[in-house]
Design an enzyme around this catalytic site. Structure first.
Site, PDB file in Angstrom:
ATOM      1  N   LYS A  48       0.809  -1.222   0.000  1.00 49.12           N
ATOM      2  CA  LYS A  48       0.000   0.000   0.000  1.00 49.12           C
ATOM      3  C   LYS A  48       0.843   1.272   0.000  1.00 49.12           C
ATOM      4  O   LYS A  48       0.336   2.345  -0.335  1.00 49.12           O
ATOM      5  CB  LYS A  48      -0.971   0.003   1.172  1.00 49.12           C
TER       6      LYS A  48
HETATM    7  N1  PMP Z   1      -3.444  -8.103   1.414  1.00 50.84           N
HETATM    8  C1  PMP Z   1      -3.575  -7.160   2.354  1.00 50.84           C
HETATM    9  C2  PMP Z   1      -3.022  -7.406   3.707  1.00 50.84           C
HETATM   10  C3  PMP Z   1      -4.230  -5.946   2.064  1.00 50.84           C
HETATM   11  O1  PMP Z   1      -4.353  -4.996   3.020  1.00 50.84           O
HETATM   12  C4  PMP Z   1      -4.771  -5.768   0.770  1.00 50.84           C
HETATM   13  C5  PMP Z   1      -5.494  -4.488   0.462  1.00 50.84           C
HETATM   14  N2  PMP Z   1      -6.853  -4.441   0.806  1.00 50.84           N
HETATM   15  C6  PMP Z   1      -4.636  -6.802  -0.177  1.00 50.84           C
HETATM   16  C7  PMP Z   1      -3.953  -7.935   0.189  1.00 50.84           C
HETATM   17  C8  PMP Z   1      -5.229  -6.727  -1.556  1.00 50.84           C
HETATM   18  O2  PMP Z   1      -4.614  -5.772  -2.372  1.00 50.84           O
HETATM   19  P1  PMP Z   1      -5.502  -4.900  -3.346  1.00 50.84           P
HETATM   20  O3  PMP Z   1      -6.351  -3.999  -2.504  1.00 50.84           O
HETATM   21  O4  PMP Z   1      -4.526  -4.153  -4.179  1.00 50.84           O
HETATM   22  O5  PMP Z   1      -6.347  -5.821  -4.148  1.00 50.84           O
END
Ligand code: PMP
Length: 344
Positions: A48
Site C-alpha cells: 500500500k
Molecule cells: N493483502 C492485504 C493485507 C491488504 O491490506 C490488501 C489491500 N486491501 C490486499 C492484500 C489486496 O490488495 P488490493 O487492494 O490491491 O487488491
C-alpha cells in the site's frame, strides 16, 4: 545526496523495488519454479506504500494538494499506515475514519504515524451518517483543501501497480513469468500488474485470490452481484462485499477461493519454512498456489510469481497467536499447538 551508498533523502525513496525471492521448500514437489514478490520490504511494510505515494503525488502534480492540506481515507489497515507515513514526510494532515471493530493495536499504530483517527460505530449501515464512509465523506466536504483517497474506487490505485510493481516483476523474471497469483481486495494490485504483464505477453495467466464470503469470484464468472455469496470471514484485506471499480475483471483469467483456516496455516508455514515473515493474505495467496498445483495448473517450465502483500508483525494477535488460532478452531488433532516454552 547520491544513493549509490544506500543513503536516502527520506524514507519515501525506499518505496518500491521490492525483492523477488525464490521459494525453495514449500513448492519443492510442485512442477515449475516459484517466486514471491515480497512487499513487506517497502518501508511501511506493505504494497500500500506504492498507492499512497502515487495517489498523493498525482494530486500534487494536478495542483490539488499543497503543504498543510488534509488527506482522508477509510481504513485501519495497511493503506492507512502508508498514507500516514507519506503525509508525515510531505507535511499533510492525515485523517483516517475507522470502524470500532479495529483493534486498539491498529489504532495506536496509525496514531504513532501521526494520523488523526476517527473511530466510527461498526454496527451501522454504510449510509448512516455515523458510518466511517459517511464520516470520511463529510470531513472531505467540510475541510477545504482535502482529498479523499477512496482506494476501492480510484483508478490511480491500478496505475500505481501498472507503473511500478508490474514492470519490476517483468524485469525480475526477465520476461519469463508464466503465472501471476495475487490476492484481490480493492483489486489495484492484481489489475495494475495484469495490465502491464499482458501488454508484454498476453499469455501470462493472471489468477486472483478471493475469500469464501466475498462476491469477487462469482462476479468474475457471471458479471452479476450476488449478495447470497456474502457472509463474515476472518482474512482482512482480501475479497469484498461490493464490486470495486479499482478491479479490472477483464484482465483476470480466473479466481480461486481460499478458506480462513488453510490460509492461516499456510501463512505460518511460509514463515517457518521459507523464513519470510508474512501476513495473513500471503498465506491466502500461497494457499491458492497449493490448490492450483493440486488441480494440475502448472507444468515443469512454468515460472510462477506470488504476491506477498504485507508483513507478519501486523498479525501477532491473530495468525501468529496460538490462542487466537485455537479460539477460531484452527487447531485440530493433526495440527496441535507447537509452542514450547522452557524456563531456565
Ligand atoms: N493483502 C492485504 C493485507 C491488504 O491490506 C490488501 C489491500 N486491501 C490486499 C492484500 C489486496 O490488495 P488490493 O487492494 O490491491 O487488491
Amino acid at each position: 545526496m547520491s544513493n549509490n551508498k544506500n543513503v536516502f533523502d527520506n524514507v519515501l525513496q525506499l518505496i518500491g523495488s521490492t525483492p523477488l525471492i525464490k521459494l525453495n521448500r514449500m513448492t519443492a514437489d510442485f512442477k515449475g519454479e516459484y517466486f514471491a514478490k515480497v512487499e513487506a520490504f517497502n518501508p511501511g511494510h506493505s504494497s500500500k506504500d506504492r498507492i499512497a505515494l502515487h495517489i498523493i503525488e498525482e494530486a500534487e502534480r494536478q495542483g490539488i494538494l499543497s503543504p498543510g492540506d488534509t488527506i482522508i481515507e477509510t481504513t485501519s489497515g495497511n493503506t492507512g499506515f502508508s498514507i500516514a507515513m507519506v503525509s508525515i514526510i510531505k507535511g499533510y494532515e492525515c485523517i483516517l475514519a475507522v470502524s470500532s471493530k479495529s483493534s486498539a493495536d491498529k489504532i495506536d499504530m496509525l496514531k504513532s504515524m501521526g494520523a488523526k483517527v476517527y473511530v466510527c460505530p461498526a454496527h451501522v449501515n454504510a449510509d448512516d451518517p455515523r458510518s466511517y464512509y459517511q464520516v470520511a465523506k463529510r470531513l472531505h466536504d467540510e475541510i477545504k483543501g482535502s482529498i479523499y483517497i477512496n482506494q476501492y474506487f480510484n483508478q490511480l490505485n491500478i496505475d500505481a501497480h501498472y507503473n511500478t510493481t508490474g514492470p519490476e516483476i517483468w524485469e525480475q523474471t526477465e520476461g519469463q513469468i508464466t503465472h501471476l497469483v495475487a490476492c484481490s481486495g480493492t483489486g489495484g494490485t492484481i489489475s495494475g500488474i495484469a495490465k502491464y504483464l499482458k501488454e508484454q505477453n498476453p499469455d501470462v495467466k493472471i489468477i486472483g485470490v478471493d475469500a469464501y464470503g466475498s462476491v469477487l469470484k462469482k462476479y468474475h464468472e457471471t458479471r452479476e452481484f450476488d449478495d447470497k455469496e456474502i457472509y463474515p470471514y476472518r482474512i482482512e484485506g482480501l475479497g469484498k462485499n461490493l464490486i470495486p471499480t479499482a478491479t479490472d475483471f477483464d484482465s483476470i483469467d480466473k479466481f480461486v477461493k481460499v478458506t480462513d483456516e488453510e490460509s492461516a496455516h499456510t501463512a505460518r508455514e511460509i514463515s517457518n519454512t521459507e523464513g519470510i515473515f508474512v501476513g495473513y493474505t500471503s498465506g491466502a495467496a500461497m494457499q491458492a498456489v497449493k490448490q492450483l498445483n493440486e488441480e494440475g495448473e502448472f507444468k515443469e517450465t512454468d515460472k510462477v510469481v506470488v504476491v506477498f502483500p504485507d508483513h507478519g508483525s501486523r498479525y501477532m494477535s491473530k495468525v501468529y497467536s496460538d490462542k487466537w488460532m485455537q479460539d477460531q478452531g484452527f487447531f485440530d488433532s493433526k495440527n496441535e499447538v507447537h509452542t514450547t516454552i522452557e524456563y531456565i
